[in-house]
Write a protein that holds these residues in place. Structure first.
Motif, PDB file in Angstrom:
ATOM      1  N   GLY A 115       9.226  13.437  -6.412  1.00 12.80           N
ATOM      2  CA  GLY A 115       8.262  13.452  -5.315  1.00 12.80           C
ATOM      3  C   GLY A 115       8.271  12.159  -4.506  1.00 12.80           C
ATOM      4  N   TYR A 116       8.842  11.103  -5.074  1.00 10.55           N
ATOM      5  CA  TYR A 116       8.925   9.830  -4.349  1.00 10.55           C
ATOM      6  C   TYR A 116      10.092   9.870  -3.365  1.00 10.55           C
ATOM      7  CZ  TYR A 116       5.336   7.162  -6.772  1.00 10.55           C
ATOM      8  OH  TYR A 116       4.130   6.691  -7.218  1.00 10.55           O
ATOM      9  N   LYS A 117      10.032   9.005  -2.372  1.00 13.62           N
ATOM     10  CA  LYS A 117      11.141   8.895  -1.440  1.00 13.62           C
ATOM     11  C   LYS A 117      12.405   8.516  -2.198  1.00 13.62           C
ATOM     12  CE  LYS A 117       8.613   8.443   2.738  1.00 13.62           C
ATOM     13  NZ  LYS A 117       7.928   7.598   3.692  1.00 13.62           N
ATOM     14  N   GLY A 123       0.807  -1.222   0.000  1.00 10.41           N
ATOM     15  CA  GLY A 123       0.000   0.000   0.000  1.00 10.41           C
ATOM     16  C   GLY A 123       0.834   1.264   0.000  1.00 10.41           C
ATOM     17  N   GLN A 124       2.053   1.176  -0.505  1.00  6.61           N
ATOM     18  CA  GLN A 124       2.985   2.316  -0.490  1.00  6.61           C
ATOM     19  C   GLN A 124       3.301   2.798  -1.899  1.00  6.61           C
ATOM     20  OE1 GLN A 124       3.980   3.633   2.500  1.00  6.61           O
ATOM     21  NE2 GLN A 124       2.594   2.113   3.394  1.00  6.61           N
ATOM     22  N   GLU A 125       2.416   2.492  -2.846  1.00 10.43           N
ATOM     23  CA  GLU A 125       2.743   2.756  -4.249  1.00 10.43           C
ATOM     24  C   GLU A 125       2.808   4.242  -4.597  1.00 10.43           C
ATOM     25  OE1 GLU A 125       0.062   1.360  -3.023  1.00 10.43           O
ATOM     26  OE2 GLU A 125      -1.721   1.622  -4.264  1.00 10.43           O
ATOM     27  N   ASN A 126       2.342   5.112  -3.713  1.00 17.06           N
ATOM     28  CA  ASN A 126       2.432   6.544  -4.020  1.00 17.06           C
ATOM     29  C   ASN A 126       3.701   7.204  -3.481  1.00 17.06           C
ATOM     30  OD1 ASN A 126      -0.013   6.578  -5.425  1.00 17.06           O
ATOM     31  ND2 ASN A 126      -1.147   6.708  -3.496  1.00 17.06           N
ATOM     32  N   SER A 127       4.511   6.437  -2.756  1.00 17.04           N
ATOM     33  CA  SER A 127       5.740   7.059  -2.246  1.00 17.04           C
ATOM     34  C   SER A 127       6.985   6.201  -2.413  1.00 17.04           C
ATOM     35  CB  SER A 127       5.570   7.422  -0.764  1.00 17.04           C
ATOM     36  OG  SER A 127       5.362   6.259  -0.001  1.00 17.04           O
TER      37      SER A 127
END
Ligand SMILES: [Zn+2]
Length: 505
Positions: free
Chosen positions: A436-438, A425-429
């Motif tokens: 913008g991603y880590k 569930g971490q596909e946005n970061s």
């Protein structure tokens, strides 16, 4: 034609970049220390989404995030883009190197002991970092794991980021649906990120999953040979099936594998021996229905091919050349065949067992390919610390085995990054080289799309100008703006292993 001209021009450009300007004085001095600004220059990027490699790019990392990805290829330069970013606190020259998202290990076990003997957790953590792993999902988490998760987040220890999945069946084992719900709430309150499930009956599983969904907790299910199978995961909404049991089980016409009468599931030699007969008993048409069911219900599959490999080729597993420098003596002892250690079942293992397992793998691999073709999500995890798999090395071996299954490396990188992030569930970061991603990135000394083996800390050998040259390996593993210099970390691991061996009575 256009592409050819582009490739030629970019090759010229690369060769014109003054290497001396970019050279690092002492990369080790930056290792493990968070940098405000890092600039990676001239990188060929595999972004994790499955898109082909492209470059060169300059990548700017600021305050732990990917701030800029600047194309510096000739087309971009002519169009007025591609202005080189200002200098970073750390400059990394990635000329001729590949930059990928940090790898994610979605079936990890953080271990500080094996078989009751203590083994510094530092060994485990550094092995992961040396293999390019920036995030792990620990699926046997305890209170200790929660503490390591916090220490990692504070950069108090050199470690990948940890997602801690607590074990549902810890004692006391829930025996009623109400107890199952209470146990889920207890795990949530204790701060676990998700739940690892195995060995429960259907009514318990149903209540447990229902409660977990209400609390927004994800579920990793080691299905085992139980009352339940993959149809229950489909029905109740499991996030990911770990390993593979339960999938062929759901496709057996009689409803149960044809075990010999004397079979005993608690005997690991029996259990692993006859697991090697499981895939051949699955009906292929029924299996396709199971796979479609998983796709429709969004149940991901994390196969951990690497952890069963000894069953199909014991000698290969026992004689890994990387053991010479990287195998901790405590882990070595744990791997020795011993009925008291989980997974150390190789007593009287026969050529017949291996032949069954080889066939088992062939069917399993075909099923995996079909699963992705039908829209399924495949993850990558190593389950290391068991059965001759070392932390991190096991993950790269898993990627090699997925290549053997027929997946192309671009997709395998996607499995290990974008898909794994999605499973958590971490596909946005996490899991992409994207602004913008880590800033979880690895700088690889070589092209992993050509040879996944370049990812191993042991590197590879090539012939250049008639001479054998040692190359490969990851140069930097960057976790949220913290750069770990892999040659330095690898030397520390080898040193630790050497000292532990000397200290051994
Ligand atoms: Zn496991």
């Amino acid at each position: 034609m256009k592409i050819l001209r582009f490739a030629l021009a970019s090759a010229i450009l690369c060769s014109l970049v003054p290497l001396a300007v970019l050279a690092q004085v002492n990369p080790a001095s930056f290792s493990g220390k968070k940098q405000k600004r890092i600039v990676i220059r001239n990188a060929t990027v595999v972004d994790g989404s499955g898109k082909p490699a492209a470059g060169p790019y300059d990548i700017v990392v600021e305050s732990g995030l990917i701030a800029q990805i600047v194309p510096i290829d000739p087309v971009a330069s002519k169009a007025g883009e591609g202005r080189r970013p200002a200098q970073g606190d750390l400059e990394i020259d990635a000329s001729g190197k590949y930059v990928l998202p940090g790898l994610i290990n979605v079936h990890a076990h953080t271990q500080d002991e094996r078989g009751g003997n203590s083994q510094a957790v530092e060994y485990n953590m550094k092995m992961w970092l040396a293999c390019g792993i920036t995030t792990v999902r620990d699926v046997l988490s305890t209170k200790k794991t929660l503490a390591w998760r916090e220490q990692s987040a504070a950069n108090a220890i050199a470690s990948p980021r940890i997602f801690a999945y607590g074990v549902f069946t810890a004692s006391p084992n829930p025996t009623t649906p109400d107890e199952a719900r209470a146990r889920v709430r207890e795990l949530k309150a204790a701060g676990y990120d998700g739940i690892k499930l195995f060995g429960v009956d259907r009514d318990i599983m149903q209540a447990m999953e229902d409660e977990a969904h209400k609390l927004g907790m994800r579920i990793a299910h080691h299905v085992g040979v139980e009352e339940t199978n993959a149809w229950d995961d489909i029905k109740f909404g499991t996030t990911s099936i770990e390993h593979w049991y339960g999938i062929p089980d759901a496709a057996i016409e009689s409803g149960r594998q044809n075990f010999p009468a004397g079979y005993n599931y608690a005997n690991e030699v029996d259990r692993f021996r006859y697991a090697g007969h499981l895939w051949r008993e699955a009906n292929w048409d029924r299996l396709m229905k199971v796979l479609d069911g998983m796709v429709d219900a969004n149940v991901a599959w994390n196969p951990t091919l690497d952890i069963y490999e000894a069953s199909r080729d014991l000698q290969r597993a026992q004689t890994n050349p990387a053991f010479a420098d990287y195998l901790h003596p405590v882990l070595e002892e744990y791997f020795r065949p011993n009925p008291a250690n989980h997974g150390s079942y190789f007593i009287g293992w026969t050529s017949t067992d291996e032949a069954f397992w080889k066939e088992n793998y062939r069917i399993w691999m075909r099923a995996l390919l079909e699963f992705e073709r039908r829209g399924g999500t495949i993850g990558v995890g190593d389950d290391a610390g068991f059965i001759y798999q070392m932390y991190g090395f096991g993950l790269i071996r898993e990627m090699e085995l997925q290549q053997e299954a027929g997946f192309q490396p671009l997709m395998i990188v996607k499995h290990a990054t974008v898909n794994n992030a999605k499973i958590m569930g971490q596909e946005n970061s996490l899991g992409r080289v994207r602004v913008g991603y880590k800033a979880d990135l690895i700088v690889v000394n070589g092209n992993p799309l050509e040879n996944l083996k370049v990812l191993y800390p042991t590197g590879i050998e090539e012939i250049r100008d008639g001479k054998v040259v040692k190359t490969g390996g990851i140069e930097w593993t960057i976790k949220e703006g913290i750069p770990f210099h892999v040659p330095t970390i690898s030397a520390e691991i080898r040193d630790m292993v050497r000292k532990e061996r000397q200290a051994k009575p």
